[in-house]
Design an enzyme around this catalytic site. Structure first.
Site, mmCIF file in Angstrom:
data_model
loop_
_atom_site.group_PDB
_atom_site.id
_atom_site.type_symbol
_atom_site.label_atom_id
_atom_site.label_comp_id
_atom_site.label_asym_id
_atom_site.label_seq_id
_atom_site.Cartn_x
_atom_site.Cartn_y
_atom_site.Cartn_z
ATOM 1 N N ASN A 1 0.864 -1.189 0.000
ATOM 2 C CA ASN A 1 0.000 0.000 0.000
ATOM 3 C C ASN A 1 0.896 1.233 0.000
ATOM 4 O O ASN A 1 1.477 1.577 1.019
ATOM 5 C CB ASN A 1 -0.890 -0.043 1.255
ATOM 6 C CG ASN A 1 -1.763 1.184 1.384
ATOM 7 O OD1 ASN A 1 -1.868 1.991 0.449
ATOM 8 N ND2 ASN A 1 -2.397 1.337 2.529
ATOM 9 N N GLU B 1 -5.493 -5.770 10.331
ATOM 10 C CA GLU B 1 -4.474 -4.754 10.600
ATOM 11 C C GLU B 1 -4.803 -4.051 11.914
ATOM 12 O O GLU B 1 -5.634 -3.131 11.928
ATOM 13 C CB GLU B 1 -4.461 -3.723 9.478
ATOM 14 C CG GLU B 1 -4.152 -4.295 8.123
ATOM 15 C CD GLU B 1 -3.644 -3.206 7.197
ATOM 16 O OE1 GLU B 1 -2.449 -3.232 6.882
ATOM 17 O OE2 GLU B 1 -4.418 -2.321 6.830
ATOM 18 N N GLY C 1 2.130 1.764 10.825
ATOM 19 C CA GLY C 1 3.016 2.921 10.724
ATOM 20 C C GLY C 1 3.661 3.313 12.043
ATOM 21 O O GLY C 1 4.246 4.389 12.157
ATOM 22 N N SER D 1 3.264 -2.597 10.320
ATOM 23 C CA SER D 1 4.725 -2.532 10.479
ATOM 24 C C SER D 1 5.417 -3.846 10.092
ATOM 25 O O SER D 1 6.391 -4.252 10.733
ATOM 26 C CB SER D 1 5.103 -2.113 11.903
ATOM 27 O OG SER D 1 4.590 -0.816 12.183
#
Ligand code: PEP
Length: 252
Positions: free
Chosen positions: A10, A168, A174, A214
Site C-alpha cells: 500500500n 491490521e 506505521g 509494520s
C-alpha cells in the site's frame, strides 16, 4: 487446503510520478516472474494506469486504495470501480484503517464499498482491525465481529469467492509496533472461525487473511509462518523495491 500467500504493497499518498515508475520497474525486475506468493501493489490514483502498463504480463497485480459507492454522476473527486477496472486494476482496498479513522468511512459505508467492488468485478481486500483504545478495553473481538458482520452478511460465499481479508491492528500501522506472530495468529484463527460461522467451513478454509502493521523483511517470515496468516499488507516497507521483494520472498 493450501492458500496461496498474498502480499499487498500500500503506497498510500507517497511518491512523485518518477519515483512511482522507478519503484514499479524495480518490482518488475525483482518479482515480475516470481511464482511463489502473489503480489499486489496499490499506488495512488494518478499512477494506476502507467504502473499497470509497466507491470503488464508480470506476476504483479495492481489495485486502487479506495473507490466511490456511486456508479457515476456529480461526485467531485469520486472514482468508481468501473474506472479502476478500465485502467488495468484487478484489486481494491476496502475499509483501510486510514479511510476509517481519517476520512470517516463507517462500517455501513465500508459494506457498500465492498458491494460495489464486487459488482465492478474487482477483487476486494477488506481491511479490519481494532484501535489501541479498543484493544486496551478488551474489545478486539467485538470490534472485528462488528466489522466483519456488517461487511459480509449481505453476501453469499459464491459472491465473495475472491475476497481477501487483511487484519491490521490500527495500533501497529506505521508505528513500528508489530503484533508478535503468536498474538497475530490468535486473532487470525479467531477471524477464520468467525467467518466460518458467517459463510461456512469451505469458504473460511480458503479465505486468505493477510496481517498488516509494520511488517518488514525482519519480521515477515515469523508472522507468515503462522498457520492462519496468509500473507501481509505492507505500507512503509513497500516503498522500496528490495524490502517489498524480500517480504514476498519470505512467504512460503
Ligand atoms: C498499511 O498501510 O496497511 C500498513 C500496514 O502500513 P505499515 O506497514 O507502514 O504499518
Amino acid at each position: 487446503m493450501a492458500r496461496t500467500p498474498t502480499i499487498g504493497g500500500n503506497w498510500k499518498m507517497n511518491l512523485d510520478f518518477d519515483e512511482a515508475m522507478e519503484l514499479a520497474s524495480g518490482l518488475r525486475n525483482r518479482l515480475g516472474s516470481h511464482r511463489g506468493a502473489e503480489s499486489i501493489i496499490f499506488p495512488s490514483f494518478p499512477y494506476l494506469r502507467p504502473v499497470s502498463q509497466r507491470l503488464r504480463d508480470s506476476a504483479i497485480a495492481v489495485g486502487a486504495q479506495d473507490l466511490h459507492t456511486e456508479a457515476s454522476g456529480a461526485f467531485t473527486s469520486g472514482v468508481t470501480g468501473t474506472m479502476i477496472r478500465s485502467v488495468g486494476c484487478t484489486h481494491v482496498l476496502i475499509g483501510h484503517s486510514e479511510r476509517r479513522t481519517v476520512f470517516g468511512d463507517d462500517d455501513a459505508l465500508v459494506a457498500k464499498k465492498l458491494s460495489v467492488a464486487l459488482t465492478a468485478g474487482l477483487i476486494p481486500v477488506l481491511c479490519i482491525g481494532e484501535t489501541l483504545s479498543e484493544k486496551e478495553a478488551n474489545q478486539t473481538f467485538s470490534v472485528l465481529a462488528r466489522q466483519l458482520d456488517t461487511a459480509l452478511r449481505a453476501h453469499t460465499p459464491e459472491a465473495l469467492s475472491t475476497l481477501i481479508c487483511a487484519y491490521e491492528p490500527v495500533w501497529a500501522i506505521g508505528t513500528g509496533l508489530t503484533a508478535t506472530p503468536e498474538q497475530a495468529q490468535e486473532v487470525h484463527a479467531w477471524v477464520r472461525s468467525h467467518v466460518r460461522g458467517l459463510l461456512g467451513p469451505t469458504f473460511a478454509e480458503q479465505l486468505r487473511i493477510q496481517y498488516g502493521g509494520s511488517v518488514k523483511p525482519a519480521n515477515a517470515a515469523g508472522l507468515m509462518s503462522q498457520p492462519d496468516i496468509d500473507g501481509a499488507l505492507v505500507g512503509g516497507a513497500s516503498l522500496k523495491a528490495e524490502s517489498f521483494a524480500e517480504i514476498v520472498r519470505a512467504a512460503r
